[in-house]
Design a protein around this motif. Structure first.
Motif, PDB file in Angstrom:
ATOM      1  N   ASN A  25      51.768  31.011  82.179  1.00  0.00           N
ATOM      2  CA  ASN A  25      51.021  29.775  81.902  1.00  0.00           C
ATOM      3  C   ASN A  25      50.684  29.685  80.460  1.00  0.00           C
ATOM      4  O   ASN A  25      50.581  28.702  79.756  1.00  0.00           O
ATOM      5  N   ARG A  26      50.420  31.186  79.988  1.00  0.00           N
ATOM      6  CA  ARG A  26      49.858  31.278  78.523  1.00  0.00           C
ATOM      7  C   ARG A  26      51.181  30.827  77.705  1.00  0.00           C
ATOM      8  O   ARG A  26      50.838  30.233  76.736  1.00  0.00           O
ATOM      9  N   LEU A  27      52.370  30.984  78.062  1.00  0.00           N
ATOM     10  CA  LEU A  27      53.199  30.744  77.338  1.00  0.00           C
ATOM     11  C   LEU A  27      54.027  29.428  77.496  1.00  0.00           C
ATOM     12  O   LEU A  27      55.004  29.006  77.012  1.00  0.00           O
ATOM     13  N   HIS A  28      53.407  28.824  78.615  1.00  0.00           N
ATOM     14  CA  HIS A  28      54.133  27.605  78.955  1.00  0.00           C
ATOM     15  C   HIS A  28      55.496  27.781  79.382  1.00  0.00           C
ATOM     16  O   HIS A  28      56.498  27.104  79.175  1.00  0.00           O
ATOM     17  N   LEU A  29      55.971  28.675  80.148  1.00  0.00           N
ATOM     18  CA  LEU A  29      57.365  29.092  80.667  1.00  0.00           C
ATOM     19  C   LEU A  29      57.096  29.259  82.239  1.00  0.00           C
ATOM     20  O   LEU A  29      55.847  29.238  82.822  1.00  0.00           O
ATOM     21  N   SER A  30      58.368  28.835  82.779  1.00  0.00           N
ATOM     22  CA  SER A  30      58.254  29.088  84.426  1.00  0.00           C
ATOM     23  C   SER A  30      58.355  30.650  84.472  1.00  0.00           C
ATOM     24  O   SER A  30      58.796  31.456  83.749  1.00  0.00           O
ATOM     25  N   GLN A  31      57.415  30.971  85.752  1.00  0.00           N
ATOM     26  CA  GLN A  31      57.589  32.490  85.929  1.00  0.00           C
ATOM     27  C   GLN A  31      58.751  33.139  86.224  1.00  0.00           C
ATOM     28  O   GLN A  31      59.227  34.128  85.586  1.00  0.00           O
ATOM     29  N   PRO A  32      59.873  32.639  86.759  1.00  0.00           N
ATOM     30  CA  PRO A  32      61.252  32.936  86.872  1.00  0.00           C
ATOM     31  C   PRO A  32      61.882  33.394  85.412  1.00  0.00           C
ATOM     32  O   PRO A  32      62.619  34.320  85.367  1.00  0.00           O
ATOM     33  N   ALA A  33      61.553  32.404  84.634  1.00  0.00           N
ATOM     34  CA  ALA A  33      62.181  32.566  83.464  1.00  0.00           C
ATOM     35  C   ALA A  33      61.716  33.470  82.536  1.00  0.00           C
ATOM     36  O   ALA A  33      62.305  34.394  81.953  1.00  0.00           O
ATOM     37  N   LEU A  34      60.296  33.726  82.640  1.00  0.00           N
ATOM     38  CA  LEU A  34      59.675  34.947  82.007  1.00  0.00           C
ATOM     39  C   LEU A  34      59.984  36.145  82.791  1.00  0.00           C
ATOM     40  O   LEU A  34      60.531  37.150  81.829  1.00  0.00           O
ATOM     41  N   SER A  35      60.278  36.233  84.033  1.00  0.00           N
ATOM     42  CA  SER A  35      60.648  37.612  84.567  1.00  0.00           C
ATOM     43  C   SER A  35      62.106  37.905  84.118  1.00  0.00           C
ATOM     44  O   SER A  35      62.372  39.082  83.859  1.00  0.00           O
ATOM     45  N   LYS A  36      62.864  36.903  83.842  1.00  0.00           N
ATOM     46  CA  LYS A  36      64.220  37.233  83.589  1.00  0.00           C
ATOM     47  C   LYS A  36      64.408  37.677  82.311  1.00  0.00           C
ATOM     48  O   LYS A  36      65.025  38.665  81.908  1.00  0.00           O
ATOM     49  N   GLN A  37      63.656  37.141  81.458  1.00  0.00           N
ATOM     50  CA  GLN A  37      63.679  37.458  79.874  1.00  0.00           C
ATOM     51  C   GLN A  37      63.065  39.118  79.789  1.00  0.00           C
ATOM     52  O   GLN A  37      63.643  39.965  78.970  1.00  0.00           O
ATOM     53  N   ILE A  38      62.024  39.400  80.393  1.00  0.00           N
ATOM     54  CA  ILE A  38      61.394  40.871  80.718  1.00  0.00           C
ATOM     55  C   ILE A  38      62.499  41.821  81.135  1.00  0.00           C
ATOM     56  O   ILE A  38      62.655  42.555  80.517  1.00  0.00           O
ATOM     57  N   ARG A  39      63.227  41.322  82.174  1.00  0.00           N
ATOM     58  CA  ARG A  39      64.169  42.231  82.846  1.00  0.00           C
ATOM     59  C   ARG A  39      65.332  42.415  81.687  1.00  0.00           C
ATOM     60  O   ARG A  39      66.007  43.594  81.657  1.00  0.00           O
ATOM     61  N   GLN A  40      65.721  41.550  80.820  1.00  0.00           N
ATOM     62  CA  GLN A  40      66.724  41.506  80.113  1.00  0.00           C
ATOM     63  C   GLN A  40      66.196  42.468  78.865  1.00  0.00           C
ATOM     64  O   GLN A  40      67.267  43.389  78.212  1.00  0.00           O
ATOM     65  N   LEU A  41      64.831  42.289  78.417  1.00  0.00           N
ATOM     66  CA  LEU A  41      64.389  43.355  77.426  1.00  0.00           C
ATOM     67  C   LEU A  41      64.415  44.715  78.022  1.00  0.00           C
ATOM     68  O   LEU A  41      64.860  45.630  77.314  1.00  0.00           O
ATOM     69  N   GLU A  42      64.113  45.025  79.238  1.00  0.00           N
ATOM     70  CA  GLU A  42      64.421  46.190  80.024  1.00  0.00           C
ATOM     71  C   GLU A  42      65.538  46.777  79.904  1.00  0.00           C
ATOM     72  O   GLU A  42      65.918  47.953  79.661  1.00  0.00           O
ATOM     73  N   ARG A  43      66.771  45.952  80.222  1.00  0.00           N
ATOM     74  CA  ARG A  43      67.935  46.429  79.977  1.00  0.00           C
ATOM     75  C   ARG A  43      68.358  46.804  78.783  1.00  0.00           C
ATOM     76  O   ARG A  43      69.118  47.718  78.585  1.00  0.00           O
ATOM     77  N   THR A  44      68.038  45.750  77.836  1.00  0.00           N
ATOM     78  CA  THR A  44      68.286  46.258  76.335  1.00  0.00           C
ATOM     79  C   THR A  44      67.772  47.558  76.198  1.00  0.00           C
ATOM     80  O   THR A  44      68.322  48.381  75.252  1.00  0.00           O
ATOM     81  N   LEU A  45      66.386  47.678  76.389  1.00  0.00           N
ATOM     82  CA  LEU A  45      65.692  49.233  76.108  1.00  0.00           C
ATOM     83  C   LEU A  45      66.162  50.315  76.975  1.00  0.00           C
ATOM     84  O   LEU A  45      65.626  51.420  76.514  1.00  0.00           O
ATOM     85  N   ARG A  46      66.952  50.117  78.008  1.00  0.00           N
ATOM     86  CA  ARG A  46      67.203  50.913  78.846  1.00  0.00           C
ATOM     87  C   ARG A  46      66.114  51.676  79.645  1.00  0.00           C
ATOM     88  O   ARG A  46      66.117  52.883  80.034  1.00  0.00           O
ATOM     89  N   THR A  47      65.025  51.061  80.029  1.00  0.00           N
ATOM     90  CA  THR A  47      63.758  51.697  80.621  1.00  0.00           C
ATOM     91  C   THR A  47      62.849  50.569  81.325  1.00  0.00           C
ATOM     92  O   THR A  47      62.919  49.226  80.720  1.00  0.00           O
ATOM     93  N   SER A  48      62.331  50.777  82.230  1.00  0.00           N
ATOM     94  CA  SER A  48      61.433  49.759  82.948  1.00  0.00           C
ATOM     95  C   SER A  48      60.081  49.894  82.236  1.00  0.00           C
ATOM     96  O   SER A  48      59.475  51.014  81.669  1.00  0.00           O
ATOM     97  N   LEU A  49      59.326  48.678  81.876  1.00  0.00           N
ATOM     98  CA  LEU A  49      58.336  48.691  81.163  1.00  0.00           C
ATOM     99  C   LEU A  49      56.945  48.271  82.092  1.00  0.00           C
ATOM    100  O   LEU A  49      56.010  48.688  81.520  1.00  0.00           O
ATOM    101  N   PHE A  50      57.330  47.744  83.237  1.00  0.00           N
ATOM    102  CA  PHE A  50      56.254  47.411  84.034  1.00  0.00           C
ATOM    103  C   PHE A  50      56.321  48.170  85.629  1.00  0.00           C
ATOM    104  O   PHE A  50      57.582  48.082  86.065  1.00  0.00           O
ATOM    105  N   ASP A  51      55.308  48.484  86.000  1.00  0.00           N
ATOM    106  CA  ASP A  51      55.227  48.757  87.556  1.00  0.00           C
ATOM    107  C   ASP A  51      55.091  47.594  88.319  1.00  0.00           C
ATOM    108  O   ASP A  51      53.845  46.774  88.096  1.00  0.00           O
ATOM    109  N   ARG A  52      55.926  47.251  89.070  1.00  0.00           N
ATOM    110  CA  ARG A  52      55.741  45.878  89.829  1.00  0.00           C
ATOM    111  C   ARG A  52      55.338  46.297  91.457  1.00  0.00           C
ATOM    112  O   ARG A  52      56.308  46.134  92.406  1.00  0.00           O
ATOM    113  N   GLY A  53      54.164  46.630  91.537  1.00  0.00           N
ATOM    114  CA  GLY A  53      53.748  46.670  92.813  1.00  0.00           C
ATOM    115  C   GLY A  53      52.730  45.757  93.435  1.00  0.00           C
ATOM    116  O   GLY A  53      53.099  44.552  93.009  1.00  0.00           O
TER     117      GLY A  53
END
Length: 292
Positions: A25-53
């Motif tokens: 909402n803050r970025l005015h993006l859809s949540q799936p699009a934001l999640s996809k970008q974060i997962r791409q960043l995690e793949r690039t960095l080869r590590t998880s950045l968030f605990d998704r519980g």
């Protein structure tokens, strides 16, 4: 692969909000699009950045990245302002970004206005593919832009609406709706659509009329530019929405353009970097609004 500053902005938003929903909402993006970008960043960095519980939290890697990401964003914004200031003392060219033909008599009128108010300055133009939602600003390719709203929702860009136009549809010759003078969106909703790239989620959703649908659009294929879109429509892969003014600009023998009822209008805007106080930018943006 290098990480883009935009990806760091997305990461920081989620890290500060500790919620993908609030960050989207803050970025005015859809949540799936934001999640996809974060997962791409995690793949690039080869590590998880968030605990998704049940709740979102930073991993050790995410906590380590956060202060550096925040600092890099601040430093990049400072660097960009410094470059802009330095360029303004020596350069007499404004580069204008666009993603569809500008037309509408806008550029001749603005060029004449600038010749009067800023003698010696000239405009150059750069077409930016749909995949870049910043219309060239993130890569520092442009000084100003003429672009369709919505833009990415952050405080780095400012805009003013230049013109408001109804949405039309591009249909291939022989389409069942091609003989209609006006097409209700309800009769288009189930058609396969040619869509913008997923990397521009807000604009993609707008031109799919996502906010007027009960179910998601059927996307037949994506296109990187307006020309690719109309080639795909002419080939029968799907239909595509466009602004009324562009229906005139992109006329061709193998397409039919019709106004669509039941949709909110589109908005064409002049865009500049927030905080860019150069006189040339001010004159250009003011001239766009006066000359539209």
């Amino acid at each position: 692969m290098d990480v883009h500053v935009r990806d760091l902005r997305y990461f920081v938003a989620v890290a500060e909000e500790l919620s993908f929903t609030r960050a989207a909402n803050r970025l005015h993006l859809s949540q799936p699009a934001l999640s996809k970008q974060i997962r791409q960043l995690e793949r690039t960095l080869r590590t998880s950045l968030f605990d998704r519980g049940r709740t979102i939290g930073l991993t050790a890697s995410g906590a380590a990245l956060l202060p550096h990401a925040q600092q890099l964003i601040v430093q990049w914004d400072q660097a960009r302002r410094a470059v802009t200031t330095a360029a303004s003392t020596s350069d007499t060219t404004l580069t204008v970004g666009f993603q569809t033909s500008i037309g509408r008599g806008l550029i001749p009128a603005v060029t004449a206005r600038m010749a009067q108010d800023l003698p010696g300055w000239r405009l150059t133009f750069r077409q930016i593919p749909w995949a870049d939602p910043s219309v060239g600003f993130d890569a520092d390719e442009v000084d100003v832009a003429i672009a369709w709203l919505p833009l990415p929702a952050d405080d780095t860009l400012s805009s003013k609406v230049v013109t408001v136009e109804d949405r039309w549809v591009a249909l291939p010759l022989g389409h069942r709706l091609a003989r209609r003078k006006r097409v209700p969106f309800a009769e288009l909703a189930a058609e396969p659509f040619v869509a913008l790239p997923a990397s521009s989620p807000a604009l993609r959703d707008f031109w799919l009329a996502a906010d007027h649908r009960d179910t998601p659009a059927t996307v037949a294929m994506t296109a990187g530019t307006a020309d690719e879109t109309f080639e795909a429509v002419a080939a029968g892969h799907g239909v595509a929405l466009l602004a009324a003014g562009n229906a005139e600009l992109y006329q061709r023998d193998d397409l039919v353009f019709r106004p669509v009822t039941g949709l909110s209008p589109s908005q064409l805007a002049v865009v500049w970097r927030t905080g860019d106080t150069r006189e040339a930018v001010h004159i250009f943006t003011a001239a766009c609004c006066r000359c539209a």
